[in-house]
Design an enzyme around this catalytic site. Structure first.
Site, short mmCIF file in Angstrom:
data_model
loop_
_atom_site.label_atom_id
_atom_site.label_comp_id
_atom_site.label_asym_id
_atom_site.label_seq_id
_atom_site.Cartn_x
_atom_site.Cartn_y
_atom_site.Cartn_z
N ARG A 198 -25.75 14.31 2.24
CA ARG A 198 -26.17 13.50 1.10
C ARG A 198 -25.92 14.29 -0.16
O ARG A 198 -26.48 15.38 -0.33
CB ARG A 198 -27.67 13.20 1.19
CG ARG A 198 -28.03 12.11 2.10
CD ARG A 198 -29.39 11.52 1.81
NE ARG A 198 -30.44 12.45 1.43
CZ ARG A 198 -31.69 12.08 1.24
NH1 ARG A 198 -32.04 10.82 1.39
NH2 ARG A 198 -32.60 12.96 0.90
N THR B 101 -26.14 12.10 -6.38
CA THR B 101 -26.00 10.64 -6.19
C THR B 101 -26.81 10.15 -5.00
O THR B 101 -27.08 8.95 -4.89
CB THR B 101 -24.53 10.27 -5.93
OG1 THR B 101 -24.13 10.88 -4.69
CG2 THR B 101 -23.63 10.76 -7.05
N ASP C 86 -36.94 18.86 5.10
CA ASP C 86 -35.49 18.85 5.32
C ASP C 86 -35.20 19.31 6.74
O ASP C 86 -35.35 20.49 7.06
CB ASP C 86 -34.79 19.76 4.29
CG ASP C 86 -33.29 19.59 4.36
OD1 ASP C 86 -32.72 19.75 5.47
OD2 ASP C 86 -32.67 19.29 3.33
N ASP D 282 -32.48 22.11 7.36
CA ASP D 282 -32.96 23.43 6.94
C ASP D 282 -33.99 23.97 7.93
O ASP D 282 -34.00 25.17 8.23
CB ASP D 282 -33.59 23.35 5.54
CG ASP D 282 -32.53 23.32 4.45
OD1 ASP D 282 -31.37 23.67 4.73
OD2 ASP D 282 -32.87 22.92 3.32
#
Ligand code: PRP
Ligand code: URA
Length: 208
Positions: free
Chosen positions: A103, A107, A199, A202
């Site tokens: 991603r 944006t 996340d 991560d």
């Protein structure tokens, strides 16, 4: 197709551990793998069977084996890789394709950087794996790439989904059966799932 929520107690327990911010990478990776294995058990429940005969030490048994199309798992990089070991432990003969998407932080749209699929993908039952379905942009794009490559039978398996992502995915690909283990409340302004688990890439790979 109506999404299926796979909320077996073992899955719910393990997701609670995944959500905890104090769970370290080693345990997090193991839990993602275990949850994926449990979900795969449910997502393969409708595989067709055929009857065969096997000679047991006592007599002939009429028994069943999996028939029909063979499977391919397609993780969306990176975080989908964390689900691969778990699903392959149940279906070790499956082929594996990889789709690289991230991603864009500005944006928030998916950017494709890699696609390598089995050459016979059009003949396989495909299960796309990615732990997080947030806006749905990555899943929608990955499934479109699979369809453009000839895949006709596709399922999508994620661990945590946001309502926004589920709607986007089922609107774009109504033929795809979606499985998730938890349907969360919403997305925040950064398009992270709330409460989610942070996340996922991560946390699996210990980056950041
Ligand atoms: C995460 C996740 C999904 C995507 C979901 O990947 O693994 O692929 O975000 O978000 P979306 O539904 O809004 O598209 P990310 O882009 O963080 O990449 P990574 O796995 O390489 O860290
Ligand atoms: N990707 C993640 O890893 N987590 C989210 O909450 C949303 C997208």
């Amino acid at each position: 197709m109506t999404p299926m929520i796979l909320d077996h107690p073992l899955i719910q327990h393990k997701i609670s551990l995944l959500r905890n911010k104090n769970t370290g990478s080693k345990e997090f990776r193991e839990l993602v793998s275990e949850v994926s294995m449990l979900m795969c058990y449910e997502a393969t429940r409708d595989l067709p069977l055929k009857e065969i005969e096997v000679e047991t030490p006592v007599s002939i048994a009429k028994t069943k084996i999996i028939a029909g199309r063979k499977l391919a798992f397609v993780p969306i990089l990176r975080a989908g890789i964390g689900m691969l070991e778990g699903v392959l432990s149940l279906v070790p003969a499956a082929k594996v394709g990889h789709i690289g998407l991230y991603r864009d932080p500005q944006t928030l749209l998916p950017v494709t950087y890699y696609c390598k699929l089995p050459s016979d993908i059009n003949e396989r039952e495909v299960i796309v794996v990615d732990p997080m379905l947030a806006t749905g942009g990555s899943a929608v794009a990955a499934i479109q790439m699979l369809k453009d490559s000839g895949a006709t039978s596709i399922k999508f398996m994620c661990i945590i989904a946001a309502p926004e992502g589920l709607t986007a995915l089922t609107d774009a690909h109504p033929d795809v059966q979606v499985y998730c283990a938890a349907l969360d409340e919403k997305l925040n302004d950064d398009k992270y799932i709330v409460p989610g688990l942070g996340d996922c890439g991560d946390r699996i790979f210990g980056t950041k």
